[in-house]
Design a protein around this motif. Structure first.
Motif: not given
Lengths: 243, 368
Positions: A94-95, A103, A106-107, B6-7, B9-10, B13-14
């Motif tokens: 879904d991204l 993402f 980023g991690i 970052a996490f 934010k993701k 989105f979900h």
């Protein structure tokens, strides 16, 4: 491929789950920049070994060194320097492609600038720049696998672990996938790959074959075929399994 | 910290891309509040009443007529004797008895004030409340007509008595109860499902292989739900206040603090569930049976705990929403402070710590 420096060193690796011995005294080295095939039937102990090498599980005993770090004490350092792609497709459906890259970059602690640069570079290589704002679930499986691989090497790891990366993919895409693996290895990233396809085993620099928790054979595909007086890697595998 | 955002934010989105999730997060709380609110406080119609008129004068007759012609009430019977009141209620049909004092009209004229007693069967607390309020409204309405052009306004004092359930347990219960239900749903169930989803999709493996610390992964997954639960809490309180007139008599800060505690407790429960379930479906079923049903059935939300068999009463002690509902009821409806709810607060806090420790342990075992 003549570098002699070892990037993975495994001595007497044992992993037990209760009484069950999943890895029975494994010994092997992986050289920097090589494509190392890690074969074995289902349940032979491949996944266990990979999980230990990735720093996810603790071994019961043995000396294991990955990218110069100890798996007992320095799992965090190891995690920073490896990439991983599993048999399950592991990006977020879904991204969008771009958001997935953001993402995962980023991690691994990449800066926004690095992420942009890398995303552009990797998508260019796949010719997917146009689709970067598409949601992942709109992308065909073959492409997804290639994207997952790109994500796994985005932070320029020293080693990338591929756990059956080509499962369920058509032959043409598999071929393209292996082209990507070659390119990656040429850029100096060591590739540690497990597979069920014996033709893929032929593409590896060296291959180890696990049977019931033990490594029964380890050498170049040519040497193995000669030793077992076999026509193909498939024959080698069957001979070993029937032994 | 950058990794963490970052996490988060993701995670947003979900949530925002999944219409179903959005609906559950925001549509459901509003729907639940409105449904429970209206189901419990719907209009009354044809309520059976009995009248004990000890005065039998023109005024009492007028009031009686006004009440009976309102369309809300039907006269079940006239009573001539105070002893009959109990018997009438026992039969179960009559919900309210209206008693006019002797010499009602005389008292009203001479003293300017007269008494009406209203007795209601409060075993169904909400109906009782409604019935009494309707009756009072009609009496006041009559009084208003009477007082037009009068210098010294007359007074009729309705004295209300609820029998069978003096404290009106059950009334206004739906706001605290729904709040517990929704926070459980959003905090515990949604988090457990969303963590299980990562496991099911295989992304959890990738996350665990990454340098992200497991604690950070969990916190990253949970943070958006804390925020959303908080918004939901505020929504429920506002809806309760403006739509159904449920007051917040106590300290708002304390109320929000207790809600946060409950949210965190529910989240840790959600994390615990996700550590034991491999798929979203399992997470959902486990949540349903261990969280949702007990919240509805055993927390005292709909069925009073006091009336349950011993074993269920005993079980209700380990249902976290029970304590939350007690706390919220105390703060919202009775206006009490920390002094009266510290025990329940402590229980919730203890449960939270317990669940967190347990899930950390489970998580570690899985990694060994």
């Amino acid at each position: 491929m003549k570098q002699t420096k070892n990037i993975i060193e495994v001595k007497n690796l044992v992993k037990k789950f209760g009484r069950f011995v999943a890895n029975d005294n494994l010994n092997f080295e992986v050289k920097k920049g090589e494509i190392f095939g890690f074969l074995g039937a289902n349940g032979a102990g491949k996944t266990t070994a990979i999980k230990i090498l990735c720093g996810l599980w603790r071994p019961t005993s043995g000396e294991i060194n990955v990218a110069g770090y100890d798996v007992y004490k320095q799992t965090n350092e190891i995690k920073k320097h490896i990439g991983y792609m599993s048999q399950k497709f592991s990006m977020y459906e879904d991204l969008t492609i771009k958001e997935n890259f953001r993402f995962y970059g980023g991690i691994y602690g990449l800066s926004s600038l690095q992420i942009k640069k890398k995303t552009k570079e990797l998508l260019q290589r796949l010719g997917l720049e146009e689709s970067q704002n598409k949601l992942l679930n709109a992308i065909p499986l073959g492409w997804k696998q290639k994207l997952a691989f790109s994500v796994a090497i985005m932070h320029e790891p020293k080693i990338v672990f591929l756990d059956e990366p080509t499962g369920g993919v058509d032959p043409i895409t598999r071929r393209q996938f292996w082209d990507m693996i070659y390119e990656t290895a040429n850029s100096g990233i060591t590739v540690f790959v497990t597979t069920h396809y014996m033709d893929e085993a032929e593409y590896c620099d060296r291959v180890s074959i696990m049977v019931d928790g033990k490594i029964e054979a380890l050498d170049t595909p040519e040497k193995l075929k000669k030793d077992f007086s076999a026509e193909s890697m498939n024959d080698v595998f069957l001979k070993l399994a029937r032994k | 910290m950058k990794l963490f955002w970052a996490f988060v934010k993701k995670e947003f989105f979900h949530i925002f891309r999944d219409k179903q999730t959005l609906l559950i997060l925001f549509g459901l709380p509003v729907a639940l509040i409105l449904i429970f609110g209206y189901v419990i406080s719907n209009e009354i119609k044809d309520v059976q009443i009995a009248i004990f008129d000890q005065s039998k004068d023109a005024t009492t007759q007028k009031i009686t007529n006004k009440i009976l012609s309102s369309g809300y009430f039907i006269l079940n019977m006239d009573i001539d004797n105070a002893n009959e009141i109990e018997a009438v209620f026992r039969k179960g049909k009559v919900r309210e008895v209206i008693i006019f004092e002797p010499d009602f009209a005389n008292n009203l004229e001479k003293n300017g004030t007269a008494n009406i007693q209203i007795i209601a069967d409060a075993s169904d607390a909400n109906t009782a409340n409604l019935v009494v309020n309707y009756t009072k409204a009609i009496i006041y309405d009559y009084l208003k007509e009477l007082n037009v052009n009068k210098k010294q306004p007359l007074q009729i004092e309705p004295q209300v008595r609820m029998i069978y359930n003096e404290e009106l347990k059950g009334s206004y219960m739906f706001v605290p109860g729904t709040m517990a239900l929704i926070l459980m749903l959003v905090s515990a169930i949604m988090t457990s499902i969303s963590i299980a989803r990562e496991k099911e999709l295989g992304t959890m493996e990738v996350l665990l292989v990454s340098p992200l610390k497991p604690v950070l992964i969990i916190l990253g997954k949970v943070t958006p739900y804390v925020a959303l639960s908080f918004i939901n809490t505020i929504t429920i309180i506002l809806l309760g206040y403006f739509v159904f007139g449920v007051p917040v008599k106590g300290s708002v800060a304390l109320l929000i603090g207790e809600c946060m505690l409950f949210i965190l407790m529910a989240l840790s429960l959600g994390i615990l569930i996700s550590t034991v379930s491999k798929t979203q479906e399992t997470a959902m079923f486990v949540s349903m049976f261990t969280l949702l049903l007990p919240t509805i059935l055993l927390s005292g939300f709909i069925f009073p705990v006091e009336n349950m068999p011993d074993i269920l009463q005993w079980l209700s002690h380990i249902v976290p929403p029970k304590y939350f509902i007690i706390i919220i009821k105390n703060i919202m409806l009775k206006g009490t402070g920390m002094l009266f709810v510290w025990k329940e607060t402590l229980v919730l806090f203890g449960m939270m710590v317990f669940f967190i420790l347990l899930s950390v342990r489970k998580f570690k075992i899985r990694l060994e």
